[in-house]
Design a protein around this motif. Structure first.
Motif, PDB file in Angstrom:
ATOM      1  N   ARG A 607       0.834  -1.197   0.000  1.00 25.27           N
ATOM      2  CA  ARG A 607       0.000   0.000   0.000  1.00 25.27           C
ATOM      3  C   ARG A 607       0.871   1.251   0.000  1.00 25.27           C
ATOM      4  O   ARG A 607       1.868   1.323   0.705  1.00 25.27           O
ATOM      5  CB  ARG A 607      -0.899   0.004   1.228  1.00 25.27           C
ATOM      6  N   PRO A 608       0.496   2.284  -0.812  1.00 22.62           N
ATOM      7  CA  PRO A 608       1.270   3.527  -0.784  1.00 22.62           C
ATOM      8  C   PRO A 608       1.300   4.144   0.609  1.00 22.62           C
ATOM      9  O   PRO A 608       0.352   4.019   1.391  1.00 22.62           O
ATOM     10  CB  PRO A 608       0.517   4.432  -1.770  1.00 22.62           C
ATOM     11  N   ALA A 609       2.398   4.833   0.875  1.00 20.97           N
ATOM     12  CA  ALA A 609       2.563   5.443   2.194  1.00 20.97           C
ATOM     13  C   ALA A 609       2.495   6.962   2.142  1.00 20.97           C
ATOM     14  O   ALA A 609       2.500   7.614   3.196  1.00 20.97           O
ATOM     15  CB  ALA A 609       3.900   5.009   2.795  1.00 20.97           C
ATOM     16  N   GLY A 610       2.438   7.544   0.948  1.00 19.21           N
ATOM     17  CA  GLY A 610       2.362   8.987   0.825  1.00 19.21           C
ATOM     18  C   GLY A 610       2.093   9.404  -0.605  1.00 19.21           C
ATOM     19  O   GLY A 610       2.232   8.604  -1.542  1.00 19.21           O
ATOM     20  N   VAL A 611       1.688  10.670  -0.782  1.00 18.29           N
ATOM     21  CA  VAL A 611       1.322  11.202  -2.087  1.00 18.29           C
ATOM     22  C   VAL A 611       2.225  12.388  -2.423  1.00 18.29           C
ATOM     23  O   VAL A 611       2.436  13.280  -1.592  1.00 18.29           O
ATOM     24  CB  VAL A 611      -0.154  11.650  -2.110  1.00 18.29           C
ATOM     25  N   VAL A 612       2.745  12.393  -3.659  1.00 15.62           N
ATOM     26  CA  VAL A 612       3.562  13.492  -4.168  1.00 15.62           C
ATOM     27  C   VAL A 612       2.988  13.944  -5.508  1.00 15.62           C
ATOM     28  O   VAL A 612       2.614  13.105  -6.338  1.00 15.62           O
ATOM     29  CB  VAL A 612       5.034  13.070  -4.341  1.00 15.62           C
ATOM     30  N   ALA A 613       2.919  15.245  -5.738  1.00 13.26           N
ATOM     31  CA  ALA A 613       2.420  15.787  -7.000  1.00 13.26           C
ATOM     32  C   ALA A 613       3.590  16.176  -7.900  1.00 13.26           C
ATOM     33  O   ALA A 613       4.595  16.713  -7.434  1.00 13.26           O
ATOM     34  CB  ALA A 613       1.542  17.002  -6.746  1.00 13.26           C
ATOM     35  N   VAL A 614       3.442  15.882  -9.202  1.00 15.41           N
ATOM     36  CA  VAL A 614       4.403  16.370 -10.188  1.00 15.41           C
ATOM     37  C   VAL A 614       4.135  17.860 -10.398  1.00 15.41           C
ATOM     38  O   VAL A 614       2.986  18.272 -10.562  1.00 15.41           O
ATOM     39  CB  VAL A 614       4.260  15.618 -11.526  1.00 15.41           C
ATOM     40  N   GLY A 615       5.168  18.660 -10.388  1.00 16.91           N
ATOM     41  CA  GLY A 615       4.975  20.092 -10.612  1.00 16.91           C
ATOM     42  C   GLY A 615       4.455  20.358 -12.009  1.00 16.91           C
ATOM     43  O   GLY A 615       5.151  20.093 -12.989  1.00 16.91           O
ATOM     44  N   SER A 616       3.225  20.861 -12.140  1.00 19.74           N
ATOM     45  CA  SER A 616       2.614  21.089 -13.451  1.00 19.74           C
ATOM     46  C   SER A 616       2.513  22.583 -13.729  1.00 19.74           C
ATOM     47  O   SER A 616       2.041  23.344 -12.879  1.00 19.74           O
ATOM     48  CB  SER A 616       1.216  20.460 -13.502  1.00 19.74           C
ATOM     49  N   ARG A 617       2.964  23.009 -14.908  1.00 23.56           N
ATOM     50  CA  ARG A 617       2.824  24.410 -15.291  1.00 23.56           C
ATOM     51  C   ARG A 617       1.513  24.655 -16.035  1.00 23.56           C
ATOM     52  O   ARG A 617       1.029  25.780 -16.089  1.00 23.56           O
ATOM     53  CB  ARG A 617       4.011  24.835 -16.162  1.00 23.56           C
ATOM     54  N   ARG A 618       0.952  23.629 -16.648  1.00 23.96           N
ATOM     55  CA  ARG A 618      -0.295  23.795 -17.407  1.00 23.96           C
ATOM     56  C   ARG A 618      -1.514  23.710 -16.500  1.00 23.96           C
ATOM     57  O   ARG A 618      -2.444  24.495 -16.613  1.00 23.96           O
ATOM     58  CB  ARG A 618      -0.403  22.721 -18.485  1.00 23.96           C
ATOM     59  N   HIS A 619      -1.523  22.702 -15.636  1.00 21.96           N
ATOM     60  CA  HIS A 619      -2.719  22.415 -14.838  1.00 21.96           C
ATOM     61  C   HIS A 619      -2.343  22.209 -13.374  1.00 21.96           C
ATOM     62  O   HIS A 619      -2.616  21.167 -12.784  1.00 21.96           O
ATOM     63  CB  HIS A 619      -3.427  21.176 -15.385  1.00 21.96           C
ATOM     64  N   ALA A 620      -1.708  23.241 -12.791  1.00 18.82           N
ATOM     65  CA  ALA A 620      -1.237  23.140 -11.408  1.00 18.82           C
ATOM     66  C   ALA A 620      -2.394  22.905 -10.443  1.00 18.82           C
ATOM     67  O   ALA A 620      -2.292  22.080  -9.517  1.00 18.82           O
ATOM     68  CB  ALA A 620      -0.476  24.408 -11.027  1.00 18.82           C
ATOM     69  N   LEU A 621      -3.507  23.621 -10.634  1.00 15.47           N
ATOM     70  CA  LEU A 621      -4.660  23.479  -9.743  1.00 15.47           C
ATOM     71  C   LEU A 621      -5.268  22.091  -9.868  1.00 15.47           C
ATOM     72  O   LEU A 621      -5.629  21.464  -8.861  1.00 15.47           O
ATOM     73  CB  LEU A 621      -5.705  24.560 -10.071  1.00 15.47           C
ATOM     74  N   LEU A 622      -5.394  21.589 -11.100  1.00 19.32           N
ATOM     75  CA  LEU A 622      -5.963  20.261 -11.325  1.00 19.32           C
ATOM     76  C   LEU A 622      -5.116  19.188 -10.649  1.00 19.32           C
ATOM     77  O   LEU A 622      -5.643  18.325  -9.924  1.00 19.32           O
ATOM     78  CB  LEU A 622      -6.052  19.995 -12.828  1.00 19.32           C
ATOM     79  N   PRO A 682       5.624   2.676  -0.601  1.00 21.87           N
ATOM     80  CA  PRO A 682       5.831   3.405  -1.857  1.00 21.87           C
ATOM     81  C   PRO A 682       5.222   4.808  -1.840  1.00 21.87           C
ATOM     82  O   PRO A 682       4.332   5.121  -1.044  1.00 21.87           O
ATOM     83  CB  PRO A 682       5.109   2.526  -2.889  1.00 21.87           C
ATOM     84  N   VAL A 683       5.711   5.626  -2.761  1.00 23.07           N
ATOM     85  CA  VAL A 683       5.155   6.954  -3.009  1.00 23.07           C
ATOM     86  C   VAL A 683       4.187   6.854  -4.183  1.00 23.07           C
ATOM     87  O   VAL A 683       4.492   6.241  -5.215  1.00 23.07           O
ATOM     88  CB  VAL A 683       6.273   7.959  -3.351  1.00 23.07           C
ATOM     89  N   LEU A 684       3.019   7.463  -4.026  1.00 21.60           N
ATOM     90  CA  LEU A 684       2.065   7.578  -5.130  1.00 21.60           C
ATOM     91  C   LEU A 684       2.342   8.906  -5.824  1.00 21.60           C
ATOM     92  O   LEU A 684       2.152   9.979  -5.230  1.00 21.60           O
ATOM     93  CB  LEU A 684       0.636   7.530  -4.586  1.00 21.60           C
ATOM     94  N   LEU A 685       2.845   8.864  -7.065  1.00 15.54           N
ATOM     95  CA  LEU A 685       3.230  10.065  -7.804  1.00 15.54           C
ATOM     96  C   LEU A 685       2.094  10.452  -8.740  1.00 15.54           C
ATOM     97  O   LEU A 685       1.710   9.675  -9.624  1.00 15.54           O
ATOM     98  CB  LEU A 685       4.514   9.809  -8.584  1.00 15.54           C
ATOM     99  N   VAL A 686       1.565  11.670  -8.596  1.00 14.39           N
ATOM    100  CA  VAL A 686       0.315  12.070  -9.231  1.00 14.39           C
ATOM    101  C   VAL A 686       0.559  13.147 -10.287  1.00 14.39           C
ATOM    102  O   VAL A 686       1.288  14.116 -10.043  1.00 14.39           O
ATOM    103  CB  VAL A 686      -0.671  12.596  -8.165  1.00 14.39           C
ATOM    104  N   ASP A 687      -0.063  12.978 -11.453  1.00 18.21           N
ATOM    105  CA  ASP A 687      -0.016  13.971 -12.530  1.00 18.21           C
ATOM    106  C   ASP A 687      -1.325  13.887 -13.300  1.00 18.21           C
ATOM    107  O   ASP A 687      -2.147  12.992 -13.057  1.00 18.21           O
ATOM    108  CB  ASP A 687       1.185  13.703 -13.445  1.00 18.21           C
TER     109      ASP A 687
END
Length: 720
Positions: A607-622, A682-687
């Motif tokens: 099971r993932p242990a944390g969430v990280v966001a990819v830095g987005s320049r187009r859809h940062a809010l999304l 694991p880290v859940l990497l979100v984009d």
């Protein structure tokens, strides 16, 4: 045979040739078969007058009969003049393996020995070449691409051109870049034509050429007899149904497939669409198979045979089946989505109704069709600066492979190869055994012509939209698009008579289609190898990506090309889409994906242990709202986001260029690095979107190098 054309003796000899031609036709097509008048005119011009002929005739008219009968006459010496050499083999340039297989079988019925040289029978080439030298081959079928294979071009083609008895160019509209299916390799036929001995007859055939394409092909042939017939197909009954969404279209198909006569083809615009539609129809109990360019050749052969033997109700196919499939009793053609050209549409529907009294043709257009057309149009010939960049990297004495060129220019492999083929035909480059060479010949970027071709394509798309909404005769509409002077009302289509079908679908089928298409989840396959040639752009990355730097398999809600989620996702993640928080329906779909990922057959190992966001320049809010939602519903810590120096864009470039742009673009902030050191999973990497896959790969690599034990990608969409 004398050259006293018009004399009594000449007329008698021509009558004798026709009688012999009728005998061959009966062997080919049955004891009651007789030549059409234009079939005879073509055969006469080829065999007696040794002319060049362009036949623009409807599918099912019998174009193949012309070249098989002419081959038999030429090979038997029936039409040879005194002192004229015995005719060598007929060479047929044919676009698809499926067509070649059909032609070999048809030739055998007429007692004609046919062989093929293509990429699927490399181990037979030497045997076939020996058979040709011994005069044991009547017909040789080759693909246009074979004409510029260095070994074939340099070692086989010169002798073949010198001994060819008849050259046949099948699907000749591909010669013209005004045609709907232009192929650069077909342009090399000019070189083949130039190498033919005088009086070698040439036949070009197509069912789909308007006046401009016809004139272009005839001009390339030289002094050609053009035989253009009516394009009426009196067995086809055309109809269009306007249904609100992909679920209704699949439901309609499930409700009506059994009612449709015999077996047929269901065309889709994308590979994903063909796969989804076939899966859905199988789930409803229908015997169907998908047929796309991504299906293994052996599977395609099995699918073709299954349809030929009527063991399948339908092939669900992309345009990979547009040319080259011959089943005369095909009872229907349905389109889930409209092709971008009425000419291409006429060709595809022409597969049906060749040997049956009635065949049903139904177009089910979709709102997403225009977006799909736009995407494929974006892959056309590149801008001049990119072309010049490629030319600048080529030398006249040092071949460079496509793989070596790719890292140096921002073009994907298939687009780069297409561009090089055009440059080869234009004389600016030359393909050699080791790759591509610059010729040094002056070359001009033909901006005006490319603009005119692009405008013609857009006009064809507008015409296809007009066809779908037209209240006039549909067959007449298509025939006028092909400049058929005899076009008139057909009396059969849904606008000429009472429609055979309506747009109603059953509640059960619609519910099943909605459930099927509404199920979210598509896998994201991790990258395991670096692109080749990175050293050429200054990166010391090659071979396998180190295991300690790889990401895990991931998940997304769906593909942009999906019938179900595609429209919704495209509207959200497109470059020009407004940035907004994740909508409720997508948020719910993400939760479903996570549940299936946790408990499905390919469930995550930990099971993932944390969430990280990819830095987005187009859809940062999304992206940020997506990460927050996942953290909230999964009760996971939101660890923060990566910072990126990449300006965005370029996702349609090739892998090497993407790696060059992104290899050091991601930074793991100190506070995030500290969090990673404390994680037990694991880290859940979100984009929002995975396109080439390298953003997620390199962002994940940065996390792995900063201490993350494993990185699991999760996005809203994948491009394909």
């Amino acid at each position: 045979m004398t050259e006293t054309t018009g004399t009594v003796a000449d007329q008698a000899e021509r009558a004798a040739v026709r009688e012999r031609a009728e005998e061959v036709l009966r062997r080919l097509a049955g004891e009651h078969a007789t030549l059409r008048e234009d079939q005879w005119r073509a055969i006469e011009a080829l065999t007696v007058d040794r002319r060049r002929v362009l036949c623009v005739q409807r599918t099912g008219w019998g174009k193949s009969a012309v070249y098989f009968v002419a081959t038999a006459l030429l090979r038997d010496g029936v039409t040879a003049q005194s002192g004229e050499r015995e005719a060598g083999p007929t060479v047929i340039v044919s676009p698809l393996l499926a067509l070649m297989r059909n032609q070999v079988d048809a030739a055998a019925r007429a007692g004609i020995r046919a062989r093929t040289i293509n990429s699927a029978n490399l181990d037979e080439w030497s045997v076939i070449q020996a058979e040709i030298r011994l005069g044991e081959v009547d017909v040789l079928l080759i693909s246009p691409e074979r004409l510029n294979n260095p070994d074939f071009r340099d070692n086989v083609l010169p002798d073949l051109a010198a001994t060819t008895g008849l050259l046949v160019v099948d699907e000749a509209h591909c010669v013209s870049d005004w045609g709907h299916d232009f192929r650069p390799d077909y342009r090399r036929l000019r070189q083949f034509l130039a190498g033919l001995p005088s009086r070698t007859p040439v036949l070009a055939t197509t069912a789909t050429a308007n006046a401009r394409v016809t004139a272009d092909v005839a001009d390339q042939l030289g002094d050609a007899l053009v035989l253009r017939g009516s394009l009426e197909r009196d067995s086809l009954r055309l109809a269009v149904l306007d249904l609100p969404d992909p679920a209704h279209r699949l439901a309609w198909l499930a409700d009506h497939l059994e009612r449709l006569p015999g077996s047929g083809i269901v065309y889709t615009l994308t590979v994903a669409g063909a796969t989804e539609a076939a899966d859905f129809l199988r789930s409803r109990g229908f015997a169907v198979a998908s047929y796309t360019g991504q299906v293994d050749d052996s599977e395609r052969r099995a699918a073709e045979q299954g349809l030929l033997d009527n063991k399948l109700k339908a092939l669900v196919a992309t345009s990979a089946l547009g040319m080259g499939f011959d089943k005369p009793d095909l009872g229907f053609v349905i389109h889930l989505g409209a092709p971008p050209s009425p000419i291409a549409y006429y060709q595809q529907v022409g597969r049906a109704g060749r040997a049956v009294e009635h065949a049903e043709v139904v177009l089910l257009p979709g709102a997403e069709d225009v977006a799909i057309w736009r995407y494929f149009a974006s892959l056309a010939f590149p801008p001049e600066d990119q072309v010049r960049s490629v030319l600048s990297h080529l030398a006249p004495d040092r071949p460079m492979s496509t793989q070596a060129l790719e890292p140096l220019v921002d073009l994907r492999r298939n687009r780069l190869e297409m561009m090089l083929k055009v440059l080869d035909v234009d004389g600016a480059v030359r393909r050699s055994r080791g790759g591509w060479l610059a010729t040094g010949e002056p070359w001009t970027y033909d901006t005006a012509r490319l603009r005119r071709v692009a405008e013609a394509r857009r006009a064809e798309q507008d015409t296809m939209i007009e066809y779908a909404s037209s209240t006039t005769c549909r067959m007449e509409f298509l025939r006028r698009c092909l400049d058929d002077p005899e076009a008139g009302p057909c009396g059969r289509c849904d606008n000429c008579s009472e429609p055979l079908f309506d747009a109603e679908v059953s509640a059960a089928s619609l519910a099943a289609a909605n459930a099927f298409l509404g199920k979210p989840g598509a896998e994201i396959a991790p990258k395991k190898m670096w692109p080749t040639g990175l050293a050429a752009v200054g990166l010391s990355l090659k071979g396998k990506i180190a295991a300690a730097e790889q990401i895990e398999p991931g998940r997304s809600v769906g593909r942009l090309s999906d019938l179900g989620w595609g429209n919704r996702l495209r509207a959200l993640v497109a470059d020009d889409a407004p940035d907004q928080p994740i909508p409720d329906d997508l948020a719910a779909a993400v939760v479903e994906v996570l549940k299936a990922w946790a408990h499905g057959e390919d469930a995550w190992a930990q099971r993932p242990a944390g969430v990280v966001a990819v830095g987005s320049r187009r859809h940062a809010l999304l992206v940020q709202s997506l990460a927050e939602h996942i953290a909230k519903v999964g009760r996971l810590p939101l660890l923060g986001g990566l910072t990126s120096t990449h300006e965005g864009g370029g996702a349609r470039g090739n892998s090497a260029q993407r790696v060059l742009a992104l290899h050091d673009a991601f930074t793991v902030p100190a506070e995030l690095k500290a969090e990673l050191s404390t994680l037990s999973g694991p880290v859940l990497l979100v984009d929002d979107l995975v396109d080439s896959g390298w953003t997620m790969t390199l962002a994940g690599r940065a996390l792995r190098r900063a201490g993350a034990g494993a990185v699991m990608p999760l996005t809203l969409a994948v491009a394909n």
